[in-house]
Design a protein around this motif. Structure first.
Motif, PDB file in Angstrom:
ATOM      1  N   GLN A 249      43.866  47.657  41.688  1.00 35.36           N
ATOM      2  CA  GLN A 249      44.750  46.493  41.733  1.00 35.36           C
ATOM      3  C   GLN A 249      46.134  46.964  42.178  1.00 35.36           C
ATOM      4  O   GLN A 249      46.685  47.894  41.596  1.00 35.36           O
ATOM      5  CB  GLN A 249      44.814  45.828  40.356  1.00 35.36           C
ATOM      6  CG  GLN A 249      45.751  44.638  40.283  1.00 35.36           C
ATOM      7  CD  GLN A 249      45.675  43.925  38.946  1.00 35.36           C
ATOM      8  OE1 GLN A 249      44.613  43.471  38.531  1.00 35.36           O
ATOM      9  NE2 GLN A 249      46.787  43.843  38.264  1.00 35.36           N
ATOM     10  N   ILE A 251      49.789  45.676  44.896  1.00 39.48           N
ATOM     11  CA  ILE A 251      50.458  44.603  45.637  1.00 39.48           C
ATOM     12  C   ILE A 251      50.630  45.028  47.094  1.00 39.48           C
ATOM     13  O   ILE A 251      51.113  46.122  47.386  1.00 39.48           O
ATOM     14  CB  ILE A 251      51.816  44.265  45.004  1.00 39.48           C
ATOM     15  CG1 ILE A 251      51.607  43.602  43.644  1.00 39.48           C
ATOM     16  CG2 ILE A 251      52.620  43.342  45.917  1.00 39.48           C
ATOM     17  CD1 ILE A 251      52.892  43.208  42.945  1.00 39.48           C
ATOM     18  N   LEU A 265      48.893  40.027  45.292  1.00 36.24           N
ATOM     19  CA  LEU A 265      48.266  40.921  44.325  1.00 36.24           C
ATOM     20  C   LEU A 265      46.818  41.113  44.741  1.00 36.24           C
ATOM     21  O   LEU A 265      46.026  40.170  44.718  1.00 36.24           O
ATOM     22  CB  LEU A 265      48.355  40.337  42.912  1.00 36.24           C
ATOM     23  CG  LEU A 265      47.673  41.147  41.806  1.00 36.24           C
ATOM     24  CD1 LEU A 265      48.309  42.520  41.674  1.00 36.24           C
ATOM     25  CD2 LEU A 265      47.713  40.404  40.486  1.00 36.24           C
ATOM     26  N   ARG A 267      43.077  42.720  44.434  1.00 36.72           N
ATOM     27  CA  ARG A 267      42.100  43.303  43.519  1.00 36.72           C
ATOM     28  C   ARG A 267      40.834  43.605  44.315  1.00 36.72           C
ATOM     29  O   ARG A 267      40.444  42.825  45.180  1.00 36.72           O
ATOM     30  CB  ARG A 267      41.767  42.357  42.368  1.00 36.72           C
ATOM     31  CG  ARG A 267      42.993  41.838  41.616  1.00 36.72           C
ATOM     32  CD  ARG A 267      42.561  40.854  40.527  1.00 36.72           C
ATOM     33  NE  ARG A 267      43.683  40.176  39.919  1.00 36.72           N
ATOM     34  CZ  ARG A 267      44.235  39.062  40.372  1.00 36.72           C
ATOM     35  NH1 ARG A 267      43.736  38.503  41.473  1.00 36.72           N
ATOM     36  NH2 ARG A 267      45.246  38.505  39.759  1.00 36.72           N
ATOM     37  N   HIS A 285      42.865  38.022  46.612  1.00 37.72           N
ATOM     38  CA  HIS A 285      44.311  38.117  46.808  1.00 37.72           C
ATOM     39  C   HIS A 285      44.970  36.911  46.160  1.00 37.72           C
ATOM     40  O   HIS A 285      44.517  35.773  46.342  1.00 37.72           O
ATOM     41  CB  HIS A 285      44.670  38.142  48.299  1.00 37.72           C
ATOM     42  CG  HIS A 285      44.535  39.496  48.904  1.00 37.72           C
ATOM     43  ND1 HIS A 285      44.062  39.701  50.184  1.00 37.72           N
ATOM     44  CD2 HIS A 285      44.778  40.730  48.406  1.00 37.72           C
ATOM     45  CE1 HIS A 285      44.047  40.994  50.448  1.00 37.72           C
ATOM     46  NE2 HIS A 285      44.474  41.632  49.379  1.00 37.72           N
ATOM     47  N   VAL A 288      51.785  36.264  44.882  1.00 36.30           N
ATOM     48  CA  VAL A 288      52.727  36.492  43.772  1.00 36.30           C
ATOM     49  C   VAL A 288      54.155  36.597  44.308  1.00 36.30           C
ATOM     50  O   VAL A 288      55.004  37.233  43.680  1.00 36.30           O
ATOM     51  CB  VAL A 288      52.336  37.758  42.984  1.00 36.30           C
ATOM     52  CG1 VAL A 288      51.015  37.557  42.273  1.00 36.30           C
ATOM     53  CG2 VAL A 288      52.270  38.979  43.900  1.00 36.30           C
TER      54      VAL A 288
END
Length: 573
Positions: A249, A251, A265, A267, A285, A288
């Protein structure tokens, strides 16, 4: 086999009889039936239902599974049962409900429509397949296949589980697609074996692209990532592929269609195939950007607050230093006023002695000096010398006291001192201010009470308390008494109680008096730092504690407790 026929011959009744030897045919039929018994054993082992008809549309082969799927009794199906009888029986049965047989209106005897009848009235001339559903929901796949000799074979396969599974797959896929479209996240997957990359429409929408602008390729993905983050993305992908991590995880920053930066963000997880090997990486995604911008604003605000706090502390330190210098200035003024009197008396005595000495010398040189005059001169000189010595000694004491207190307040050095003597010196240095306000002073402190600590800090505390009483404690023209009481508390602590009998402090202000810059006499010269300095010195420098007890009209009392031997201060690491 005997066959006979009656007819008229030349007007008379006659009969023609034919006798045929069908032994060979019977043996063939018996052989076929015996062969059928063997074939039926094979057919009954199949999971499909099978029925075979000859060119005369007679049943010549079948298995029990066919009767079970069509809802026919086992005894109904016999060798050479006609196709029409079987179709009719299926149509009358309950396995398929009304309409179990296709009506004659079906063109060219074709198969019924999907989910219709399992048998048409007339068999199809060519190979065809369809599906029909029993009343209990069981789905059959039907297949008619013509045979070269004019017959045909009908097979029935139970495909209920397969169709249910397909429907579930379709429903799951539809639900998955709906979930992907409804989710507030961009979904993506990467097939590491083929290199194919898929990005959901919502993922593209977060970057401002429509479905007609989606280009699901790794090259396009990399192009949209900010150059500074491409190495991070590649490193994470390598770690997932080689198994260094099972999920991650982080950014990533992408370039929006409008040119702005979108923080996502990201993952990702590894997906293994049936062989246990990695074949896909799946992730999501989440935009954020607002959170990142809020954190950046919060960070900037925190830095601004810390900068303001540093500036405030610097200003406070400057004001505290100014307060100390003001106290020293007040001390200088007080000492200068106190010294003026003894110095003036000594100067007067010295002037008188000089004048009388000049007159005696004149009479002595002129030879007119008389004994009584010289005796008067000696008496006067003795008195003047005694008076000058007393006043010069008092001035020296004042100067020494001022010097010691000034050094203590300026240097804050640690030393051993007598508390009673030091309190007297501090109050002596404040004598002018106290006398000007016409207040009395009462000190109750045991003699020979030695303190190993910081006299300058204690001087600052006592000075600020006295000045606080003079400035705030009394109404204009009101006179009172300032009291200082000291006692030992056990072997290790000292309690100093300072009190005045002035106007007192309202209870709602007790929690504010030690706060910096709080004052009720801003226009009368109060800085709001006096008691704050007292609190800081008492708790930090003296390592003690101070409390307030006051009520309107009942005066104010401050109780300070501090160690007799100050703890050693550790140097900062």
């Amino acid at each position: 086999m005997v066959s006979a026929r009656r007819f008229r011959f030349r007007g008379e009744e006659a009969m023609l009889a034919c006798i045929s030897d069908i032994s060979a045919r019977k043996r063939t039929e018996q052989a076929l039936e015996a062969q059928w018994d063997q074939t039926r054993a094979v057919l009954n082992g199949l999971g499909q239902g099978v029925m075979a008809f000859d060119r005369g549309l007679r049943l010549v082969a079948w298995n029990g599974r066919a009767g079970e799927l069509l809802g026919l009794e086992p005894e109904f199906l016999t060798y050479h049962t006609s196709y029409a009888a079987i179709a009719g029986r299926v149509g009358q049965g309950l396995a398929f409900g009304p309409g179990g047989v296709c009506p004659d209106t079906v063109p060219d005897g074709g198969p019924p429509a999907a989910l219709g009848a399992p048998l048409p009235i007339r068999p199809a001339p060519d190979e065809r397949s369809w599906e029909c559903t029993r009343s209990d929901g069981q789905v059959l796949e039907c297949l008619i296949r013509p045979l070269p000799d004019g017959g045909f074979v009908v097979t029935y396969t139970d495909v209920t589980e397969r169709r249910n599974a397909e429907r579930e797959i379709i429903a799951s896929r539809e639900l998955f697609e709906l979930a992907i479209r409804a989710a507030r996240e961009g979904i993506w997957q990467w097939d590491v074996r083929t290199g194919e990359l898929w990005l959901s429409p919502y993922w593209w929408g977060m970057l401002g692209y429509g479905e007609d602008e989606m280009v699901n390729t790794a090259a396009r993905w990399t192009e949209l990532i900010l150059p500074e983050d491409r190495e991070l993305s590649a490193r994470m992908a390598r770690d997932l592929i080689n198994g260094a991590m099972g999920e991650c995880q982080f950014i990533l920053r992408f370039r929006h269609k409008r040119g702005t930066v979108v923080h996502m963000l990201s993952r990702a997880i590894r997906v293994l195939g049936p062989d246990g090997e990695l074949f896909r990486i799946v992730g999501s995604h989440t935009d954020v950007s607002e959170r990142v911008r809020a954190e950046e604003r919060a960070h900037a605000a925190r830095e601004e607050a810390e900068r303001a706090l540093r500036d405030l502390k610097e200003a406070q330190a400057h004001l505290i230093q100014s307060e100390k210098m003001a106290a020293l200035g007040s001390l200088v003024a007080g000492v200068a006023h106190e010294i003026n009197t003894p110095i003036g008396i000594a100067l007067t005595g010295a002037s008188l002695m000089a004048e009388r000495t000049r007159l005696i010398r004149r009479d002595f040189e002129a030879g007119t000096l008389r004994r009584p005059d010289f005796a008067d001169f000696l008496d006067m000189a003795g008195e003047a010398a005694h008076l000058m010595l007393l006043n010069i000694d008092r001035a020296a004491q004042l100067i020494q006291s001022f010097k010691q207190i000034a050094v203590d307040q300026a240097s804050e050095e640690r030393r051993v001192f007598d508390l009673r003597d030091y309190i007297d010196e501090v109050l002596r240095s404040l004598g002018v201010r106290i006398k000007r306000a016409a207040h009395g002073v009462d000190v109750d402190c045991p003699a020979d009470l030695l303190i190993d600590g910081y006299p300058g800090a204690l001087s600052q505390v006592l000075t600020n308390l006295v000045m606080n009483s003079i400035i705030h404690g009394y109404a204009p023209g009101q006179h009172g008494t300032l009291r200082v009481a000291v006692r030992s508390v056990g072997a290790d602590e000292v309690e100093l109680v300072y009190a005045d009998d002035g106007r007192g402090i309202p209870p709602d202000l007790h929690g504010k008096v030690f706060e910096p810059f709080f004052t009720t006499s801003r226009g009368a010269g109060g800085s709001g730092l006096g008691l704050n300095i007292v609190y800081n010195i008492a708790t930090r420098k003296l390592k003690g504690r101070i409390t307030l007890d006051s009520a309107p009209g009942c005066g104010t009392t401050f109780t300070l407790r501090f160690p007799r031997v100050a703890p050693v201060e550790r140097a900062p690491a």
